[in-house]
Design a protein around this motif. Structure first.
Motif, PDB file in Angstrom:
ATOM      1  N   ASN A  87       0.838  -1.187   0.000  1.00 38.73           N
ATOM      2  CA  ASN A  87       0.000   0.000   0.000  1.00 38.73           C
ATOM      3  C   ASN A  87       0.882   1.249   0.000  1.00 38.73           C
ATOM      4  N   VAL A  88       0.605   2.187  -0.913  1.00 42.61           N
ATOM      5  CA  VAL A  88       1.281   3.486  -0.898  1.00 42.61           C
ATOM      6  C   VAL A  88       0.510   4.343   0.113  1.00 42.61           C
ATOM      7  N   VAL A  89       1.078   4.472   1.312  1.00 37.67           N
ATOM      8  CA  VAL A  89       0.337   5.034   2.453  1.00 37.67           C
ATOM      9  C   VAL A  89      -0.034   6.503   2.317  1.00 37.67           C
ATOM     10  N   ASP A  90       0.739   7.278   1.558  1.00 32.91           N
ATOM     11  CA  ASP A  90       0.385   8.687   1.390  1.00 32.91           C
ATOM     12  C   ASP A  90      -0.240   8.964   0.022  1.00 32.91           C
ATOM     13  N   GLY A  91      -0.418   7.922  -0.770  1.00 37.02           N
ATOM     14  CA  GLY A  91      -1.104   8.013  -2.051  1.00 37.02           C
ATOM     15  C   GLY A  91      -0.550   9.084  -2.975  1.00 37.02           C
ATOM     16  N   LEU A  92      -1.383   9.486  -3.906  1.00 36.39           N
ATOM     17  CA  LEU A  92      -0.964  10.501  -4.874  1.00 36.39           C
ATOM     18  C   LEU A  92      -0.833  11.868  -4.240  1.00 36.39           C
ATOM     19  N   LEU A  93      -1.383  12.064  -3.046  1.00 36.12           N
ATOM     20  CA  LEU A  93      -1.156  13.326  -2.338  1.00 36.12           C
ATOM     21  C   LEU A  93       0.323  13.480  -1.997  1.00 36.12           C
TER      22      LEU A  93
END
Length: 95
Positions: A87-93
């Motif tokens: 999981n990319v924990v901070d996402g596209l933000l």
């Protein structure tokens, strides 16, 4: 489920030894997405996961806007038998 940051994902993009799964909506994806990513909205993963053409132990990195939907997507994939989800924990933000 393992975790990584968007910065860590950027560093791995040139290697591409993984499947990058974008689990946002089609509209969000059309606005901006990482080239080479596959769009399957998180609420469609159970019925569409075969579109990934992945083996159960392939590395699948899930990304969304903030890390919440991608975390849910990883859990769904794990229930389906996939063993190497990240999981990319901070996402596209965080991109």
């Amino acid at each position: 489920m393992k975790e990584m940051t968007a910065k860590q994902l950027k560093a791995k993009l040139s290697k591409r030894d993984f499947i990058l799964l974008d689990v946002r909506t089609k509209g969000e994806y059309e606005e901006f997405h990482i080239p080479g990513s596959i769009l399957i909205p998180y609420d469609q993963i159970e019925r569409r996961h075969r579109e990934l053409e992945a083996k159960k132990d392939d590395k699948i990195i899930c990304i969304c806007r903030s890390g919440n939907r991608s975390g849910a997507a990883c859990r769904i994939l794990e229930k389906l038998g996939y063993t190497n989800t990240i999981n990319v924990v901070d996402g596209l933000l965080g991109w």
